[in-house]
Design a protein around this motif. Structure first.
Motif, mmCIF file in Angstrom:
data_model
loop_
_atom_site.group_PDB
_atom_site.id
_atom_site.type_symbol
_atom_site.label_atom_id
_atom_site.label_comp_id
_atom_site.label_asym_id
_atom_site.label_seq_id
_atom_site.Cartn_x
_atom_site.Cartn_y
_atom_site.Cartn_z
ATOM 1 N N CYS A 164 -2.597 -12.132 6.058
ATOM 2 C CA CYS A 164 -3.696 -12.513 5.163
ATOM 3 C C CYS A 164 -3.399 -13.927 4.660
ATOM 4 C CB CYS A 164 -3.799 -11.550 3.987
ATOM 5 S SG CYS A 164 -3.945 -9.815 4.460
ATOM 6 N N ALA A 165 -4.077 -14.908 5.236
ATOM 7 C CA ALA A 165 -3.858 -16.305 4.883
ATOM 8 C C ALA A 165 -4.983 -16.762 3.959
ATOM 9 C CB ALA A 165 -3.797 -17.176 6.135
ATOM 10 N N GLN A 166 -4.656 -17.049 2.720
ATOM 11 C CA GLN A 166 -5.627 -17.467 1.701
ATOM 12 C C GLN A 166 -6.682 -16.391 1.432
ATOM 13 O OE1 GLN A 166 -3.614 -20.799 1.152
ATOM 14 N NE2 GLN A 166 -5.536 -20.616 0.081
ATOM 15 N N SER A 167 -6.356 -15.126 1.637
ATOM 16 C CA SER A 167 -7.405 -14.100 1.557
ATOM 17 C C SER A 167 -7.048 -12.865 0.741
ATOM 18 C CB SER A 167 -7.813 -13.663 2.968
ATOM 19 O OG SER A 167 -6.733 -13.051 3.656
ATOM 20 N N PHE A 168 -5.779 -12.523 0.586
ATOM 21 C CA PHE A 168 -5.438 -11.208 0.050
ATOM 22 C C PHE A 168 -5.952 -10.992 -1.361
ATOM 23 C CE2 PHE A 168 -2.557 -8.055 -1.882
ATOM 24 C CZ PHE A 168 -2.764 -6.998 -1.000
ATOM 25 N N HIS A 169 -6.039 -12.047 -2.164
ATOM 26 C CA HIS A 169 -6.515 -11.878 -3.545
ATOM 27 C C HIS A 169 -7.943 -11.346 -3.597
ATOM 28 C CE1 HIS A 169 -7.383 -15.984 -2.191
ATOM 29 N NE2 HIS A 169 -8.453 -15.961 -2.975
ATOM 30 N N TRP A 170 -8.726 -11.558 -2.525
ATOM 31 C CA TRP A 170 -10.106 -11.067 -2.499
ATOM 32 C C TRP A 170 -10.173 -9.545 -2.362
ATOM 33 C CZ3 TRP A 170 -13.871 -13.873 -4.191
ATOM 34 C CH2 TRP A 170 -13.858 -15.258 -4.043
ATOM 35 N N PHE A 171 -9.168 -8.940 -1.767
ATOM 36 C CA PHE A 171 -9.237 -7.492 -1.511
ATOM 37 C C PHE A 171 -7.933 -6.796 -1.898
ATOM 38 C CE2 PHE A 171 -8.783 -9.889 2.541
ATOM 39 C CZ PHE A 171 -7.469 -9.572 2.879
ATOM 40 N N ALA A 172 -7.330 -7.248 -2.973
ATOM 41 C CA ALA A 172 -6.089 -6.640 -3.441
ATOM 42 C C ALA A 172 -6.394 -5.335 -4.168
ATOM 43 C CB ALA A 172 -5.334 -7.603 -4.342
ATOM 44 N N ASN A 173 -6.645 -4.282 -3.418
ATOM 45 C CA ASN A 173 -6.950 -2.970 -3.977
ATOM 46 C C ASN A 173 -6.301 -1.894 -3.127
ATOM 47 O OD1 ASN A 173 -9.003 -1.987 -1.900
ATOM 48 N ND2 ASN A 173 -9.974 -3.895 -2.554
ATOM 49 N N ALA A 174 -6.228 -0.695 -3.663
ATOM 50 C CA ALA A 174 -5.524 0.394 -2.981
ATOM 51 C C ALA A 174 -6.190 0.775 -1.668
ATOM 52 C CB ALA A 174 -5.446 1.612 -3.908
ATOM 53 N N ALA A 175 -7.523 0.728 -1.611
ATOM 54 C CA ALA A 175 -8.231 1.098 -0.382
ATOM 55 C C ALA A 175 -7.902 0.124 0.746
ATOM 56 C CB ALA A 175 -9.737 1.139 -0.627
ATOM 57 N N ALA A 176 -7.848 -1.156 0.443
ATOM 58 C CA ALA A 176 -7.519 -2.153 1.456
ATOM 59 C C ALA A 176 -6.082 -1.988 1.936
ATOM 60 C CB ALA A 176 -7.739 -3.557 0.907
ATOM 61 N N LEU A 177 -5.168 -1.751 1.016
ATOM 62 C CA LEU A 177 -3.776 -1.600 1.412
ATOM 63 C C LEU A 177 -3.591 -0.348 2.269
ATOM 64 C CD1 LEU A 177 -1.256 -3.255 1.026
ATOM 65 C CD2 LEU A 177 -0.640 -1.791 -0.893
ATOM 66 N N ALA A 178 -4.316 0.730 1.943
ATOM 67 C CA ALA A 178 -4.251 1.944 2.768
ATOM 68 C C ALA A 178 -4.801 1.683 4.165
ATOM 69 C CB ALA A 178 -5.031 3.065 2.091
ATOM 70 N N GLU A 179 -5.847 0.868 4.256
ATOM 71 C CA GLU A 179 -6.425 0.554 5.568
ATOM 72 C C GLU A 179 -5.490 -0.342 6.384
ATOM 73 O OE1 GLU A 179 -9.877 0.503 8.320
ATOM 74 O OE2 GLU A 179 -8.620 1.862 7.139
ATOM 75 N N ILE A 180 -4.843 -1.289 5.740
ATOM 76 C CA ILE A 180 -3.847 -2.110 6.426
ATOM 77 C C ILE A 180 -2.712 -1.231 6.937
ATOM 78 C CG2 ILE A 180 -2.099 -3.895 6.068
ATOM 79 C CD1 ILE A 180 -4.097 -5.176 4.049
ATOM 80 N N ARG A 181 -2.278 -0.320 6.106
ATOM 81 C CA ARG A 181 -1.208 0.613 6.502
ATOM 82 C C ARG A 181 -1.641 1.459 7.693
ATOM 83 N NH1 ARG A 181 0.850 5.199 2.238
ATOM 84 N NH2 ARG A 181 2.447 6.230 3.530
ATOM 85 N N ARG A 182 -2.909 1.841 7.727
ATOM 86 C CA ARG A 182 -3.427 2.666 8.838
ATOM 87 C C ARG A 182 -3.343 1.928 10.171
ATOM 88 N NH1 ARG A 182 -7.850 3.125 11.945
ATOM 89 N NH2 ARG A 182 -8.878 1.340 10.919
ATOM 90 N N VAL A 183 -3.705 0.643 10.199
ATOM 91 C CA VAL A 183 -3.754 -0.073 11.477
ATOM 92 C C VAL A 183 -2.386 -0.596 11.902
ATOM 93 C CG1 VAL A 183 -6.154 -0.698 11.103
ATOM 94 C CG2 VAL A 183 -4.370 -2.330 10.505
ATOM 95 N N LEU A 184 -1.416 -0.623 10.982
ATOM 96 C CA LEU A 184 -0.088 -1.089 11.345
ATOM 97 C C LEU A 184 0.695 -0.008 12.083
ATOM 98 C CD1 LEU A 184 1.145 -3.077 8.213
ATOM 99 C CD2 LEU A 184 0.739 -3.999 10.511
#
Length: 255
Positions: free
Chosen positions: A109-129
């Motif tokens: 996430c380059a210059q972007s994570f602050h826009w979606f710093a929430n639990a749902a986004a982190l769970a989705e990132i974890r899912r695709v990793l």
């Protein structure tokens, strides 16, 4: 597709071209960070999440990893695809990444994570990793210890409203996070060099909440920035060095 913040949706749609020209590149040390910390190399798969116009893509391409860009704003996605026909570019958000489970070795996430710093986004990132996969967060942060940079920030900050920003630190509240272990952080000095109209004025006008202002509001901000440039000896030459610090954070998926 889940909604995105109005400042991002309207501002980045209106200023996709200015975003590309006004934003700084990244320092050379980023190549080593991607290789040695994130583990990118040929045969790996990396997702550029919130890829924008593709400003970070050359660094990912340079690792030899297969790169997939995910971007929700159509105007920015179109610009990215036109300039990077070799990169797979998908419409999606951090809460709805259009990829199968465990399909990526890294998400950046380059210059972007602050826009979606929430639990749902982190769970989705974890899912695709994939197991052991890496999450990398990286920002170019203006050096406000320099007087004219602090004065420029005062002009822009007056219009930020509720737009998420790296400098607020709110994104840090998500960590520590289940399923992720902090690997570490790194900081690199950096400068964006070019004409003041590009590296100072265009940079300001590409800021999401400035670009989302009505035309009269944008012009008022532009007038104040032009006045700052005109009254600042450090900005009087043909080229200006806008000072930044690049901050990079790495987390490993633990399950």
């Amino acid at each position: 597709m889940p909604s995105i913040h109005d400042a991002a949706a309207r501002g980045y749609s209106a200023r996709a071209e200015t975003y590309r020209s006004g934003r700084p590149d990244y320092p050379a040390e980023v190549a080593g960070w991607l290789r040695d910390v994130i583990g990118l190399a040929p045969g790996r798969v990396v997702v550029d999440l919130g890829a924008g116009t593709g400003k970070f893509l050359p660094w990912l391409r340079g690792t030899g990893a297969r790169t997939i860009a995910v971007e929700p704003v159509a105007a920015m996605r179109d610009k990215l695809a036109a300039d990077n026909p070799d990169i797979e570019c998908l419409a999606g958000t951090a809460e709805a990444i259009p990829l199968p489970p465990a399909s990526a070795d890294a998400v950046i996430c380059a210059q972007s994570f602050h826009w979606f710093a929430n639990a749902a986004a982190l769970a989705e990132i974890r899912r695709v990793l994939a197991p052991g996969g890496m999450l990398g967060l990286i920002w170019n942060v203006r050096d406000e210890s320099v007087d004219w940079v602090a004065r420029l920030s005062a002009i822009t900050d007056a219009h930020q409203g509720d737009a998420p920003r790296y400098k607020s630190g709110a994104w840090r509240n998500l960590f520590p996070a289940e399923g992720f272990a902090a690997v570490g952080e790194a900081h690199f000095r950096h400068a964006h060099i070019g004409p003041a109209d590009q590296v100072v004025l265009d940079r300001t006008l590409s800021t999401s909440f400035i670009a989302a202002l009505p035309p009269a509001g944008q012009e008022a901000v532009a007038a104040r920035v032009r006045a700052l440039i005109a009254s600042t000896p450090a900005l009087a030459g043909e080229e200006t060095a806008f000072p930044y610090e690049t901050a990079a954070f790495a987390f490993r998926k633990t399950d």
